[in-house]
Design a protein around this motif. Structure first.
Motif, PDB file in Angstrom:
ATOM      1  N   ALA A  12       0.827  -1.203   0.000  1.00  0.00           N
ATOM      2  CA  ALA A  12       0.000   0.000   0.000  1.00  0.00           C
ATOM      3  C   ALA A  12       0.866   1.260   0.000  1.00  0.00           C
ATOM      4  CB  ALA A  12      -0.932  -0.006   1.208  1.00  0.00           C
ATOM      5  N   ALA A  13       1.936   1.245   0.779  1.00  0.00           N
ATOM      6  CA  ALA A  13       2.845   2.388   0.835  1.00  0.00           C
ATOM      7  C   ALA A  13       3.501   2.623  -0.519  1.00  0.00           C
ATOM      8  CB  ALA A  13       3.902   2.164   1.906  1.00  0.00           C
ATOM      9  N   ARG A  14       3.883   1.541  -1.147  1.00  0.00           N
ATOM     10  CA  ARG A  14       4.512   1.652  -2.460  1.00  0.00           C
ATOM     11  C   ARG A  14       3.521   2.207  -3.476  1.00  0.00           C
ATOM     12  NH1 ARG A  14       4.481  -1.363  -6.507  1.00  0.00           N
ATOM     13  NH2 ARG A  14       3.577  -3.170  -5.465  1.00  0.00           N
ATOM     14  N   ALA A  15       2.285   1.712  -3.446  1.00  0.00           N
ATOM     15  CA  ALA A  15       1.258   2.205  -4.366  1.00  0.00           C
ATOM     16  C   ALA A  15       0.939   3.675  -4.104  1.00  0.00           C
ATOM     17  CB  ALA A  15      -0.001   1.352  -4.244  1.00  0.00           C
ATOM     18  N   LEU A  16       0.888   4.054  -2.835  1.00  0.00           N
ATOM     19  CA  LEU A  16       0.575   5.429  -2.457  1.00  0.00           C
ATOM     20  C   LEU A  16       1.614   6.403  -2.997  1.00  0.00           C
ATOM     21  CD1 LEU A  16      -1.328   7.253  -0.774  1.00  0.00           C
ATOM     22  CD2 LEU A  16       0.161   6.812   1.175  1.00  0.00           C
ATOM     23  N   THR A  17       2.854   5.997  -3.007  1.00  0.00           N
ATOM     24  CA  THR A  17       3.928   6.873  -3.493  1.00  0.00           C
ATOM     25  C   THR A  17       4.148   6.763  -4.993  1.00  0.00           C
ATOM     26  OG1 THR A  17       5.593   5.196  -3.013  1.00  0.00           O
ATOM     27  CG2 THR A  17       5.158   6.847  -1.298  1.00  0.00           C
ATOM     28  N   GLY A  18       3.550   5.740  -5.619  1.00  0.00           N
ATOM     29  CA  GLY A  18       3.736   5.559  -7.053  1.00  0.00           C
ATOM     30  C   GLY A  18       5.096   4.982  -7.408  1.00  0.00           C
ATOM     31  N   VAL A  19       5.720   4.309  -6.467  1.00  0.00           N
ATOM     32  CA  VAL A  19       7.048   3.733  -6.672  1.00  0.00           C
ATOM     33  C   VAL A  19       6.895   2.285  -7.135  1.00  0.00           C
ATOM     34  CG1 VAL A  19       9.174   3.080  -5.474  1.00  0.00           C
ATOM     35  CG2 VAL A  19       8.069   5.236  -4.940  1.00  0.00           C
ATOM     36  N   GLY A  76      -2.211   1.348   9.038  1.00  0.00           N
ATOM     37  CA  GLY A  76      -2.280   1.852   7.678  1.00  0.00           C
ATOM     38  C   GLY A  76      -1.033   2.611   7.303  1.00  0.00           C
ATOM     39  N   VAL A  77      -1.139   3.367   6.219  1.00  0.00           N
ATOM     40  CA  VAL A  77      -0.040   4.200   5.736  1.00  0.00           C
ATOM     41  C   VAL A  77      -0.608   5.523   5.248  1.00  0.00           C
ATOM     42  CG1 VAL A  77       1.446   2.278   5.052  1.00  0.00           C
ATOM     43  CG2 VAL A  77      -0.140   3.224   3.401  1.00  0.00           C
ATOM     44  N   ARG A  78       0.221   6.540   5.303  1.00  0.00           N
ATOM     45  CA  ARG A  78      -0.137   7.834   4.720  1.00  0.00           C
ATOM     46  C   ARG A  78       1.153   8.540   4.335  1.00  0.00           C
ATOM     47  NH1 ARG A  78       0.335  12.586   7.350  1.00  0.00           N
ATOM     48  NH2 ARG A  78       0.837  12.587   9.559  1.00  0.00           N
ATOM     49  N   LEU A  79       1.014   9.611   3.582  1.00  0.00           N
ATOM     50  CA  LEU A  79       2.167  10.405   3.197  1.00  0.00           C
ATOM     51  C   LEU A  79       2.520  11.383   4.300  1.00  0.00           C
ATOM     52  CD1 LEU A  79       1.254  11.249  -0.501  1.00  0.00           C
ATOM     53  CD2 LEU A  79       2.895   9.551   0.302  1.00  0.00           C
ATOM     54  N   LYS A  80       3.817  11.598   4.504  1.00  0.00           N
ATOM     55  CA  LYS A  80       4.276  12.602   5.459  1.00  0.00           C
ATOM     56  C   LYS A  80       4.039  14.000   4.915  1.00  0.00           C
ATOM     57  CE  LYS A  80       8.366  10.084   6.884  1.00  0.00           C
ATOM     58  NZ  LYS A  80       9.812  10.255   7.040  1.00  0.00           N
ATOM     59  N   PHE A  81       3.961  14.095   3.603  1.00  0.00           N
ATOM     60  CA  PHE A  81       3.867  15.376   2.926  1.00  0.00           C
ATOM     61  C   PHE A  81       2.584  15.408   2.097  1.00  0.00           C
ATOM     62  CE2 PHE A  81       8.251  13.776   2.935  1.00  0.00           C
ATOM     63  CZ  PHE A  81       8.818  14.659   3.833  1.00  0.00           C
ATOM     64  N   SER A  82       2.202  16.582   1.641  1.00  0.00           N
ATOM     65  CA  SER A  82       1.078  16.679   0.714  1.00  0.00           C
ATOM     66  C   SER A  82       1.482  16.016  -0.601  1.00  0.00           C
ATOM     67  CB  SER A  82       0.709  18.138   0.469  1.00  0.00           C
ATOM     68  OG  SER A  82       1.724  18.774  -0.299  1.00  0.00           O
ATOM     69  N   ARG A  83       0.523  15.684  -1.427  1.00  0.00           N
ATOM     70  CA  ARG A  83       0.831  15.063  -2.723  1.00  0.00           C
ATOM     71  C   ARG A  83       1.734  15.960  -3.568  1.00  0.00           C
ATOM     72  NH1 ARG A  83      -1.571  10.352  -3.521  1.00  0.00           N
ATOM     73  NH2 ARG A  83      -3.497   9.922  -2.418  1.00  0.00           N
ATOM     74  N   LYS A  84       1.494  17.260  -3.516  1.00  0.00           N
ATOM     75  CA  LYS A  84       2.310  18.206  -4.294  1.00  0.00           C
ATOM     76  C   LYS A  84       3.756  18.169  -3.812  1.00  0.00           C
ATOM     77  CE  LYS A  84       2.511  23.050  -5.653  1.00  0.00           C
ATOM     78  NZ  LYS A  84       1.893  24.372  -5.502  1.00  0.00           N
ATOM     79  N   GLU A  85       3.950  18.195  -2.498  1.00  0.00           N
ATOM     80  CA  GLU A  85       5.299  18.139  -1.941  1.00  0.00           C
ATOM     81  C   GLU A  85       5.964  16.806  -2.262  1.00  0.00           C
ATOM     82  OE1 GLU A  85       4.946  20.826   2.095  1.00  0.00           O
ATOM     83  OE2 GLU A  85       4.031  18.837   2.073  1.00  0.00           O
ATOM     84  N   ALA A  86       5.216  15.706  -2.146  1.00  0.00           N
ATOM     85  CA  ALA A  86       5.767  14.379  -2.429  1.00  0.00           C
ATOM     86  C   ALA A  86       6.192  14.270  -3.888  1.00  0.00           C
ATOM     87  CB  ALA A  86       4.749  13.293  -2.091  1.00  0.00           C
ATOM     88  N   LYS A  87       5.389  14.842  -4.791  1.00  0.00           N
ATOM     89  CA  LYS A  87       5.742  14.805  -6.218  1.00  0.00           C
ATOM     90  C   LYS A  87       7.017  15.609  -6.468  1.00  0.00           C
ATOM     91  CE  LYS A  87       3.798  15.376 -10.791  1.00  0.00           C
ATOM     92  NZ  LYS A  87       2.621  15.674 -11.592  1.00  0.00           N
ATOM     93  N   ALA A  88       7.133  16.775  -5.835  1.00  0.00           N
ATOM     94  CA  ALA A  88       8.334  17.603  -5.990  1.00  0.00           C
ATOM     95  C   ALA A  88       9.561  16.876  -5.450  1.00  0.00           C
ATOM     96  CB  ALA A  88       8.154  18.940  -5.283  1.00  0.00           C
ATOM     97  N   ILE A  89       9.416  16.240  -4.306  1.00  0.00           N
ATOM     98  CA  ILE A  89      10.531  15.487  -3.719  1.00  0.00           C
ATOM     99  C   ILE A  89      10.938  14.358  -4.653  1.00  0.00           C
ATOM    100  CG2 ILE A  89      11.203  13.940  -1.830  1.00  0.00           C
ATOM    101  CD1 ILE A  89       9.426  15.778  -0.021  1.00  0.00           C
ATOM    102  N   GLY A  90       9.952  13.664  -5.216  1.00  0.00           N
ATOM    103  CA  GLY A  90      10.239  12.590  -6.166  1.00  0.00           C
ATOM    104  C   GLY A  90      11.002  13.092  -7.375  1.00  0.00           C
TER     105      GLY A  90
END
Length: 105
Positions: A12-19, A76-90
């Motif tokens: 689930a964590a992997r799917a959430l991050t798109g990795v 469960g799992v969640r992102l530490k950052f907003s989706r926008k921040e996570a995408k920028a970090i990626g």
């Protein structure tokens, strides 16, 4: 990092991050088959091994926060950052050069 985690949470964590599995396995320093076996363990807690610890560290690098089972809501799992921040970090992570430790204290 000693978090109780299941294979389903890793997936689930992997799917959430798109990795992809391949990218997570490489970041964790594992072969792809080992990661697949960990994820295939389903909802039961995984034994804390060096492999599990390396996957958790890699997912932490990707911005994943694991939620412990508590207050009757389940784990469960969640992102530490907003989706926008996570995408920028990626995007920053994929910028050229060899990945190394930061020199910043």
């Amino acid at each position: 990092m000693t978090t109780v985690v299941s294979g389903a949470q890793i997936a689930a964590a992997r799917a959430l991050t798109g990795v992809s599995q391949a990218r997570l396995a490489a970041r964790a320093g594992l072969d792809l088959q080992t990661l697949r076996q960990l994820e295939a363990n389903g909802h039961g807690p995984l034994d804390v091994t060096a492999e599990v610890e390396s996957v958790l560290r890699a997912l932490d690098d990707f911005g994943v926060l694991f939620i412990d089972d508590g207050d009757g809501f389940g784990s469960g799992v969640r992102l530490k950052f907003s989706r926008k921040e996570a995408k920028a970090i990626g995007a920053w992570e994929d910028e050229g050069g060899i990945v190394g430790d930061d020199d910043v204290p």
